[in-house]
Write a protein that holds these residues in place. Structure first.
Motif, PDB file in Angstrom:
ATOM      1  N   ALA A 117       4.964   9.998   3.716  1.00 36.37           N
ATOM      2  CA  ALA A 117       3.662   9.764   3.080  1.00 36.37           C
ATOM      3  C   ALA A 117       3.686   8.467   2.265  1.00 36.37           C
ATOM      4  O   ALA A 117       2.733   7.682   2.307  1.00 36.37           O
ATOM      5  N   ARG A 118       4.768   8.225   1.562  1.00 36.95           N
ATOM      6  CA  ARG A 118       4.895   6.995   0.763  1.00 36.95           C
ATOM      7  C   ARG A 118       4.896   5.770   1.679  1.00 36.95           C
ATOM      8  O   ARG A 118       4.210   4.777   1.410  1.00 36.95           O
ATOM      9  N   PHE A 119       5.623   5.838   2.778  1.00 35.56           N
ATOM     10  CA  PHE A 119       5.692   4.743   3.746  1.00 35.56           C
ATOM     11  C   PHE A 119       4.303   4.438   4.315  1.00 35.56           C
ATOM     12  O   PHE A 119       3.888   3.279   4.379  1.00 35.56           O
ATOM     13  N   GLY A 128       1.161  -7.965   5.130  1.00 36.05           N
ATOM     14  CA  GLY A 128       2.383  -8.671   5.490  1.00 36.05           C
ATOM     15  C   GLY A 128       3.460  -7.715   5.975  1.00 36.05           C
ATOM     16  O   GLY A 128       3.267  -6.508   6.065  1.00 36.05           O
ATOM     17  N   THR A 129       4.587  -8.280   6.302  1.00 36.25           N
ATOM     18  CA  THR A 129       5.724  -7.513   6.779  1.00 36.25           C
ATOM     19  C   THR A 129       6.255  -6.646   5.642  1.00 36.25           C
ATOM     20  O   THR A 129       6.338  -7.095   4.500  1.00 36.25           O
ATOM     21  N   ILE A 130       6.596  -5.393   5.973  1.00 37.78           N
ATOM     22  CA  ILE A 130       7.136  -4.519   4.931  1.00 37.78           C
ATOM     23  C   ILE A 130       8.478  -5.068   4.455  1.00 37.78           C
ATOM     24  O   ILE A 130       9.168  -5.789   5.182  1.00 37.78           O
ATOM     25  N   SER A 131       8.823  -4.690   3.249  1.00 34.32           N
ATOM     26  CA  SER A 131      10.077  -5.177   2.667  1.00 34.32           C
ATOM     27  C   SER A 131      11.274  -4.481   3.315  1.00 34.32           C
ATOM     28  O   SER A 131      11.149  -3.412   3.928  1.00 34.32           O
ATOM     29  N   ALA A 132      12.439  -5.098   3.148  1.00 35.14           N
ATOM     30  CA  ALA A 132      13.680  -4.497   3.640  1.00 35.14           C
ATOM     31  C   ALA A 132      13.912  -3.151   2.965  1.00 35.14           C
ATOM     32  O   ALA A 132      14.410  -2.211   3.596  1.00 35.14           O
ATOM     33  N   GLU A 133      13.493  -3.042   1.701  1.00 37.74           N
ATOM     34  CA  GLU A 133      13.673  -1.776   0.974  1.00 37.74           C
ATOM     35  C   GLU A 133      12.795  -0.675   1.552  1.00 37.74           C
ATOM     36  O   GLU A 133      13.216   0.470   1.680  1.00 37.74           O
ATOM     37  N   GLN A 134      11.553  -1.014   1.901  1.00 37.92           N
ATOM     38  CA  GLN A 134      10.653  -0.024   2.501  1.00 37.92           C
ATOM     39  C   GLN A 134      11.187   0.431   3.860  1.00 37.92           C
ATOM     40  O   GLN A 134      11.150   1.618   4.183  1.00 37.92           O
ATOM     41  N   ALA A 137      14.167   2.652   3.314  1.00 40.54           N
ATOM     42  CA  ALA A 137      13.795   3.973   2.787  1.00 40.54           C
ATOM     43  C   ALA A 137      13.312   4.910   3.894  1.00 40.54           C
ATOM     44  O   ALA A 137      13.688   6.087   3.916  1.00 40.54           O
ATOM     45  N   ILE A 138      12.506   4.415   4.818  1.00 31.64           N
ATOM     46  CA  ILE A 138      12.012   5.290   5.886  1.00 31.64           C
ATOM     47  C   ILE A 138      13.149   5.634   6.849  1.00 31.64           C
ATOM     48  O   ILE A 138      13.226   6.757   7.351  1.00 31.64           O
ATOM     49  N   LYS A 139      14.035   4.691   7.073  1.00 33.82           N
ATOM     50  CA  LYS A 139      15.193   4.968   7.923  1.00 33.82           C
ATOM     51  C   LYS A 139      16.132   5.969   7.237  1.00 33.82           C
ATOM     52  O   LYS A 139      16.640   6.880   7.889  1.00 33.82           O
ATOM     53  N   ALA A 140      16.325   5.810   5.924  1.00 42.06           N
ATOM     54  CA  ALA A 140      17.186   6.733   5.181  1.00 42.06           C
ATOM     55  C   ALA A 140      16.613   8.153   5.169  1.00 42.06           C
ATOM     56  O   ALA A 140      17.361   9.128   5.058  1.00 42.06           O
TER      57      ALA A 140
END
Length: 178
Positions: A117-119, A128-134, A137-140
């Protein structure tokens, strides 16, 4: 009342009647949004239904798909789709409380669902392109690259229906959500 006038479902003919019959067979009735789309552009409704079939055959659970659709609909402000995805979400086993929490952007107590939901909200509210952190987080949270494609499809379908309903002011034929 919806802004676009369409004939009654019973008077449909040709491709429109065919797609209505498919919807009625699958859902038991033809929701107002599908009535309008089918009357105006049966090929578009058929494409939406085909894309929904692709999404349904994917690896996201029905609860995950409804989490995405409800989060997008809430963000876009589509009262029709919020009502529809609340009902459908309940049918998938999501509780009324969980559905309220998804709509409010609050934690549900399920880390994977909350990450999803956050993603989705981040994708809908940023450019723009999502951040590396975002991305991390979805991969984690356990989502695969293929599921990122499915998430994208769910968002795209929902944005389409939200946009059409906002233009049409489609009469809500689901229980309204406060």
């Amino acid at each position: 009342m919806s802004r676009i006038n369409v004939p009654a479902v019973e008077s449909a003919t040709g491709a429109t009647a065919e797609v209505y019959a498919e919807v009625k067979k699958a859902a038991g009735s033809v929701p107002n949004m599908f009535v309008a789309l089918g009357a105006l552009a049966p090929q578009v409704l058929k494409s939406v239904l085909n894309a929904e079939g692709v999404l349904g055959a994917g690896t996201l659970s029905r609860q995950e798909a409804e989490t995405i659709k409800l989060a997008v609909s809430e963000q876009t402000g589509c009262d029709y789709c919020v009502a529809a995805h609340t009902v459908i979400g309940k049918m998938t086993g999501l509780s009324a409380q969980t559905l309220r929490q998804i709509r409010a952007g609050e934690p549900t107590g399920d880390a994977r669902r909350d990450a999803l939901a956050r993603f989705v909200r981040e994708l809908q509210t940023t450019s723009g392109t999502i951040s590396a952190e975002q991305f991390a987080a979805i991969k984690a949270a356990g989502y695969s690259d293929a599921q990122l494609v499915e998430i994208t499809l769910a968002i795209a379908l929902t944005v389409f229906t939200n946009t059409f309903n906002r233009i049409n002011d489609t009469d809500v034929d689901f229980p309204p959500v406060r």
